[in-house]
Scaffold this motif. Sequence first.
Motif, mmCIF file in Angstrom:
data_model
loop_
_atom_site.group_PDB
_atom_site.id
_atom_site.type_symbol
_atom_site.label_atom_id
_atom_site.label_comp_id
_atom_site.label_asym_id
_atom_site.label_seq_id
_atom_site.Cartn_x
_atom_site.Cartn_y
_atom_site.Cartn_z
ATOM 1 N N SER A 93 0.789 -1.156 0.035
ATOM 2 C CA SER A 93 -0.057 0.055 -0.199
ATOM 3 C C SER A 93 0.998 1.192 0.016
ATOM 4 N N THR B 62 -9.113 8.638 -5.069
ATOM 5 C CA THR B 62 -9.409 7.381 -5.257
ATOM 6 C C THR B 62 -8.478 6.284 -4.791
ATOM 7 N N VAL B 63 -8.696 5.286 -4.172
ATOM 8 C CA VAL B 63 -8.027 4.137 -3.742
ATOM 9 C C VAL B 63 -8.562 2.921 -4.602
ATOM 10 N N SER B 64 -7.387 2.380 -5.030
ATOM 11 C CA SER B 64 -7.269 1.138 -6.053
ATOM 12 C C SER B 64 -6.914 -0.109 -5.416
ATOM 13 N N GLY B 65 -7.368 -1.075 -5.541
ATOM 14 C CA GLY B 65 -7.045 -2.280 -5.055
ATOM 15 C C GLY B 65 -7.197 -3.484 -6.252
ATOM 16 N N ALA C 235 -11.169 -3.530 -7.505
ATOM 17 C CA ALA C 235 -11.999 -2.574 -7.185
ATOM 18 C C ALA C 235 -11.251 -1.057 -6.860
ATOM 19 N N LYS C 236 -12.371 -0.027 -7.060
ATOM 20 C CA LYS C 236 -11.890 1.316 -6.847
ATOM 21 C C LYS C 236 -12.925 2.024 -6.103
ATOM 22 N N LYS C 237 -12.320 2.752 -4.813
ATOM 23 C CA LYS C 237 -13.368 3.500 -4.014
ATOM 24 C C LYS C 237 -12.816 4.825 -3.911
ATOM 25 N N TRP C 238 -13.842 5.701 -3.799
ATOM 26 C CA TRP C 238 -13.506 7.195 -3.269
ATOM 27 C C TRP C 238 -13.563 7.038 -1.755
ATOM 28 N N TYR D 14 -11.538 5.493 5.647
ATOM 29 C CA TYR D 14 -12.418 4.634 5.174
ATOM 30 C C TYR D 14 -13.118 3.785 6.029
#
Length: 160
Positions: free
Chosen positions: A67, A87-90, A93-96, A120
């Motif tokens: 990370s 934006t967090v990307s894994g 998946a992508k989440k704001w 988060y």
Amino acid sequence: MNLRPFVALFKLAVVVLLLAGLAGYVAAATAQTPSTCIPFTVSHKRIIVPVMVNGAGPYPFLLDSGSTGTIIDKSIAKDLPNTGYVTVSGIGAKKWVFASSLDAISVGGYVDHKLPVMVYDLLGAEAMDSIKALGILGNDVLMDAGGFTVNYSTMCVEVR
């Protein structure tokens, strides 16, 4: 007067001094920097370390060298200012999430000040459901601390 014995003795003394200096340089260059042991536990094959956030805690944080940033759960970010969204990307998946900053985060003897973090709902995240970590300690802190080694035989994360 024959100076050859003195010249040979002088050359030998210079060589000895050079070798002694080189030996000291090699010893100093290879000396190990003392490390700090941060005890960890393992939860579902994940490393969990105790972390202090703005002087409170310790809170269980997942150690994640993959990370790039540190993420904290919204339950410990109640009083933090919202400085925007990122934006967090894994994997898949992508989440704001909202961005903020900590006055201090400490792990072991290392303290990082004014650290930008992402906030988060980790406890509500399906992927984190069984781990129950209140944060993800990312590479931003780990590399600033000078690197680390995970030692499973002593159950310590050694920070240099």
